[in-house]
Design a protein around this motif. Structure first.
Motif, mmCIF file in Angstrom:
data_model
loop_
_atom_site.group_PDB
_atom_site.id
_atom_site.type_symbol
_atom_site.label_atom_id
_atom_site.label_comp_id
_atom_site.label_asym_id
_atom_site.label_seq_id
_atom_site.Cartn_x
_atom_site.Cartn_y
_atom_site.Cartn_z
ATOM 1 N N GLU A 49 -23.922 -20.188 64.356
ATOM 2 C CA GLU A 49 -25.227 -19.532 64.526
ATOM 3 C C GLU A 49 -25.077 -18.055 64.875
ATOM 4 O O GLU A 49 -25.813 -17.200 64.377
ATOM 5 N N PRO A 95 -28.897 -15.970 53.237
ATOM 6 C CA PRO A 95 -28.739 -17.412 53.460
ATOM 7 C C PRO A 95 -27.851 -18.079 52.413
ATOM 8 O O PRO A 95 -27.063 -18.980 52.735
ATOM 9 N N LYS A 150 -35.926 -12.957 58.647
ATOM 10 C CA LYS A 150 -35.391 -14.146 57.979
ATOM 11 C C LYS A 150 -34.505 -14.935 58.933
ATOM 12 O O LYS A 150 -34.541 -16.175 58.940
ATOM 13 N N ILE A 161 -34.444 -18.969 60.325
ATOM 14 C CA ILE A 161 -33.307 -19.887 60.293
ATOM 15 C C ILE A 161 -33.115 -20.556 61.647
ATOM 16 O O ILE A 161 -32.856 -21.753 61.747
ATOM 17 N N GLU A 172 -29.831 -17.363 65.772
ATOM 18 C CA GLU A 172 -29.590 -16.423 64.676
ATOM 19 C C GLU A 172 -30.502 -15.199 64.806
ATOM 20 O O GLU A 172 -30.057 -14.057 64.608
#
Length: 235
Positions: A177, A166, A195, A199, A203
């Motif tokens: 995205e 990130p 993860k 988000i 994604e």
């Protein structure tokens, strides 16, 4: 007590409790470094060391958990199915991006292994670091690596990727995205995908797709690239 520790139930329960502690810590802090998998590993190692419990006793339960790796990976196709229109609309750049990421990952490992003078067995063990564990173990066996080392490198890659991905996307102002999901999934497989799902749904879907495609690309590309490097006397 000894009979409990030598039972598969012990390994399963210890893993589940350690992961839940890590999950609670992460949810309260939202600090990427407190990845639940990383926290659970530290706790398990500390407990096994403190109470002098052998890895073989713990791993009887660990093997049960490992059995579910493949079906849990398949479940990642669910968010992808929800975003199938995106895949159809951008199929060429998506597949091309995953392939480029997978090949660059293999080449970077070979170059870094040469730079640090790693032997061929260790190099072969590290090559499948960016694919999901079941696929990575088979690739490692195929190219002469050590599956145990491969698993360790896969876990480390996933944790590091989920922590720094990130920040890297923000640093380089990657906001698309699809691009974010593909990058995370290609570089850090299922752990990174968890993860990516945090988000956003797109994604997460693209990251889930990247796991499968990156695995296929690595299965075919890794042996070919290693043979090419050997033919060119790079290895």
């Amino acid at each position: 007590m000894d009979s409990l520790m030598s039972s598969p139930i012990f390994g399963v329960m210890l893993s589940a409790i350690a992961f839940e502690i890590g999950n609670i810590l992460y949810n309260k802090t939202k600090v990427s470094l407190f990845n639940p998998l990383l926290i659970s590993q530290v706790l398990i190692i500390a407990i096994l060391s403190k109470f002098k419990i052998s890895f073989n006793d713990y791993n009887m339960g660990g093997q049960i958990i490992s059995f579910f790796l493949i079906p849990s990976t398949v479940i990642l196709a669910v968010p992808l199915y929800k975003k199938i229109k995106l895949l159809k609309a951008y199929s060429i750049p998506i597949i091309g991006g995953i392939a480029a990421g997978s090949i660059s990952g293999i080449v970077s490992i070979i170059l870094l292994s040469k730079l640090f003078h790693l032997d061929k067995v260790l190099l072969s063990s590290l090559v499948p670091k960016s694919v999901t564990t079941p696929i990575g173990m088979e690739i490692s066996k195929q190219i002469g690596g050590i599956p145990a080392v491969t698993v360790a490198s896969i876990v480390a890659t996933g944790i590091i990727g989920s922590v720094i991905a990130p920040y890297i996307c923000k640093m380089f102002k990657i906001t698309d995205e699809i691009a974010v999901g593909i990058a995370i999934g290609t570089s850090s497989h299922a752990i990174g995908t968890a993860k990516a799902l945090e988000i956003g749904e797109v994604e997460g879907a693209m990251s889930g797709l990247a796991i499968g495609v990156a695995g296929l690309v690595t299965v075919f590309a890794a042996p070919l690239i290693i043979r090419l490097c050997q033919a060119l006397s790079i290895l």
